[in-house]
Design an enzyme around this catalytic site. Structure first.
Site, PDB file in Angstrom:
ATOM      1  CG  LEU A 253       5.925  -7.596  -1.377  1.00 26.25           C
ATOM      2  CD1 LEU A 253       5.164  -8.917  -2.406  1.00 26.25           C
ATOM      3  CD2 LEU A 253       4.944  -6.311  -1.437  1.00 26.25           C
TER       4      LEU A 253
ATOM      5  CE  LYS B 147       0.026  -0.453  -3.813  1.00 31.10           C
ATOM      6  NZ  LYS B 147       1.537  -0.350  -3.554  1.00 31.10           N
TER       7      LYS B 147
ATOM      8  CG  ASN C  61      -5.548  -2.303   3.192  1.00 31.24           C
ATOM      9  OD1 ASN C  61      -5.035  -2.927   3.881  1.00 31.24           O
ATOM     10  ND2 ASN C  61      -5.284  -2.015   1.734  1.00 31.24           N
TER      11      ASN C  61
END
Length: 304
Positions: A11, A180, A188
């Site tokens: 990222l 989030k 996850n």
């Protein structure tokens, strides 16, 4: 504008490469051999719109740096190191674009500037040193980590929104961070434990586990005066799972590679914050079990 990206993994390299492409003066802080390759040959950025090689600065030493903005993209367990390094430099603002919760507080305890938080839905893969691919154009949403308008909103606007990214600055960051977190807790940890792609969470037993983890996270958020309904949390999990059905979550990638996970900053954070809520019975059995299992896996492999 001078921008430091502390954490040149997938990222960080993608965002740094895109910002360099669009006119900013970017420095990537990462590890060799990636850093050495970028210094020698540049960074190859592959996007749906084409391929371009850009030439940001790159270093393995994140101390004594000066820039308008620092973006932090390291794993949550490396935040303390990043914060100590960045504290030796000079920045107008620091922004965490990391998974999990608690990163902003760690940064704010060290750096002498406003701290922002953000969520990112861009997809990125670092295929090899010096080569990063954008696997999906998403959005970068940032805001003052305590909520409301921050003292450097304009700087973030110029750096990210005007820098060519799909980005925006918002004033409700605490709620967005908890949402989030619900997504990360639901996707996850469950995919890491079941060794499944994100799409497997859309039905069956895995769906029930993901929904329960999201509901537990939302209950803890409300216990800390953040308005996030169970329905909103579950919807967010299922929307992301559907949009990324073929993807392998970052935590599953860590497990497959035998690396330490970010469980402490995800379901571990939910468990810790649940224990802080007074005068309320907030049980988080799915998050607690997932946390214990992943920590046991890390200990057994000597990565914890």
């Amino acid at each position: 504008m001078r921008i430091v990206v502390y954490g040149a993994g997938s990222l960080g390299s993608l965002l740094g490469g895109l910002l360099q492409r669009d006119g900013h003066d970017v420095t990537l802080v990462g590890r060799d051999p990636h850093v050495a390759t970028v210094r020698a040959e540049g960074l190859r950025v592959e996007t749906p719109g084409g391929v371009e090689t850009v030439h940001p600065d790159a270093t393995t030493d994140g101390t004594d740096m000066a820039a308008d903005l620092a973006l932090v993209t390291v794993k949550a367990f490396d935040t303390e190191t990043a914060a100590r390094d960045l504290a030796t430099g000079t920045f107008d603002a620091v922004c965490s674009l990391q998974n999990g919760m608690g990163n902003e507080a760690t940064l704010a305890a060290h750096v002498d500037c406003p701290v922002y938080a953000g969520t990112v839905t861009y997809g990125a893969i670092l295929h090899e040193p010096g080569r990063v691919e954008c696997t999906g154009v998403g959005e970068v949403v940032v805001g003052f980590h305590e909520g409301g308008h921050g003292p450097e909103d304009d700087l973030l606007e110029r750096a990210l929104v005007d820098g060519g990214l799909v980005a925006r600055v918002v004033d409700d960051m605490p709620r967005r961070l908890w949402e989030k977190l619900a997504v990360n807790a639901g996707i996850n940890t469950v995919t890491a434990l079941t060794r499944s792609e994100n799409g497997a969470l859309l039905d069956g037993t895995a769906n029930g586990l993901a929904r329960d983890a999201a509901r537990e996270t939302a209950r803890v958020a409300r216990g800390h005066d953040v308005r996030l309904s169970n329905r909103e949390a579950v919807t967010a999990v299922e929307d992301v799972a559907e949009a990324t059905a073929a993807n392998t979550s970052s935590m599953l990638q860590d497990v497959q590679s035998g690396r330490r996970t970010e469980v402490d900053a995800i379901t571990g954070y939910v468990v810790d914050r649940a224990g802080e809520i007074r005068d309320a019975d907030v049980d988080v059995p799915v998050c607690e079990t997932a946390t214990r299992l992943l920590r046991a896996w890390e200990e057994a492999r000597g990565v914890r």
